[in-house]
Scaffold this active site. Structure first.
Site, PDB file in Angstrom:
ATOM      1  CG  PHE A  78       3.219   7.418 -19.749  1.00  0.00           C
ATOM      2  CD1 PHE A  78       4.340   8.041 -20.287  1.00  0.00           C
ATOM      3  CD2 PHE A  78       3.386   6.224 -19.057  1.00  0.00           C
ATOM      4  CE1 PHE A  78       5.603   7.473 -20.139  1.00  0.00           C
ATOM      5  CE2 PHE A  78       4.641   5.657 -18.909  1.00  0.00           C
ATOM      6  CZ  PHE A  78       5.751   6.284 -19.453  1.00  0.00           C
TER       7      PHE A  78
ATOM      8  CG  ASN B  54       6.237   5.660 -14.247  1.00  0.00           C
ATOM      9  OD1 ASN B  54       7.243   6.373 -14.240  1.00  0.00           O
ATOM     10  ND2 ASN B  54       5.798   5.073 -15.350  1.00  0.00           N
ATOM     11  N   PRO B  55       6.469   8.729 -11.639  1.00  0.00           N
ATOM     12  CG  PRO B  55       8.145   9.834 -10.441  1.00  0.00           C
ATOM     13  CD  PRO B  55       7.637   8.465 -10.777  1.00  0.00           C
TER      14      PRO B  55
END
Ligand code: GLN
Length: 279
Positions: free
Chosen positions: A83, A184-185
């Site tokens: 990510f 920050n899931p």
């Protein structure tokens, strides 16, 4: 540059001029400002620039093309499988650092670390913090490890642990001792429309959070409660539309007090914080 900008704009790229400049800068080894005094680009560089523009027009993320993502004071290596850290997460780190002010060797856990942006920034900005980065995605954790290694010798080392943030047994050795749990899931609701850069290049495990986007958070709250010391702090990033739902979820859990929501620099609801209930 005008031609390059137009190509990216036509392809629907959001900041076409900046991206074109950063790609040219990447090819010739200059900053964007340094491009002002660049009068000539040789054929080889022009060809490489053209190839990168083609990929950017095909909506490959800029950071995958340069291989780097800026986050707070660090530059992280990124690419396929991880990510790309976002600027809106920087404020969550700011919040976490404020909770650590004056503490000597606090224990910090970053759940779902990806590139390691949050964990490594905390280690960098609070020297002596004992930070552990947890990542469950076997592809992404290669990047966590790579970035942690790149900081070795510069900051207090960050531990990288393969694990799932919803696993009831995660990091048992830290039970009740953690000062800050930050995450920050994955929180994007299934089926939400996201830009092609995100849909095609960010790892699915970092994005999708079930029908309302909060499934992973639901599973993580008890883990965070167990890890935190009484009075310890929890900070969780969320989507624009979750500024009421996530605080409600944390309140309903029962293990936390002082539940608050915070906006990002653009004024959008962005993260929820709470403290572990004492006693
Ligand atoms: N903010 C991310 C996005 O823009 C989603 C991040 C996440 O699910 N943690 O796609």
């Amino acid at each position: 540059m005008t031609e390059a900008t137009r190509r990216l704009a036509d392809a629907g790229v959001e900041s076409p001029r900046v991206d074109a400049e950063l790609l040219l800068g990447h090819v010739v080894g200059r900053s964007r400002a340094g491009l002002f005094t660049l009068d000539e680009v040789d054929d080889d560089a022009a060809a490489r620039f053209g190839a990168l523009l083609d990929q950017r027009a095909d909506r490959v993320p800029l950071q995958h093309l340069t291989g780097r993502a800026a986050f707070r004071h660090l530059e992280l290596a990124v690419g396929p499988g991880v990510f790309v850290p976002r600027p809106e997460t920087e404020l969550l780190v700011e919040w976490a650092l404020e909770r650590l002010t004056g503490l000597d060797g606090p224990i910090v856990v970053d759940l779902g670390s990806g590139s390691g942006a949050i964990a490594l920034s905390i280690a960098h900005e609070h020297p002596g913090a004992r930070v552990t980065a947890v990542e469950r995605d076997p592809g992404a954790i290669e990047w966590t490890r790579h970035n942690a290694l790149a900081r070795a010798g510069k900051d207090t080392p960050v531990g990288v642990v393969a694990g799932d943030m919803t696993d009831p047994a995660l990091l048992g050795e830290f039970d009740g001792r953690v000062e800050v749990v930050v995450s920050n899931p994955p929180y994007v609701p299934d089926g939400a429309v996201v830009p092609r850069e995100v849909a095609d290049h960010d790892p699915p495990l970092a994005l999708w959070g079930g029908p309302d986007g909060l499934d992973v958070v639901r599973g993580m709250l008890s883990v965070a409660e167990r890890l935190l010391r009484p009075g310890g702090h929890l900070g969780i990033e969320h989507a624009d539309q979750q500024g009421t739902a996530l605080p409600a979820l944390v309140r309903a859990h029962g293990g936390f007090t002082d539940v608050e929501d915070h906006v990002d620099l653009a004024g959008r609801p962005r993260f929820t914080t709470a403290r572990r209930r004492e006693g």
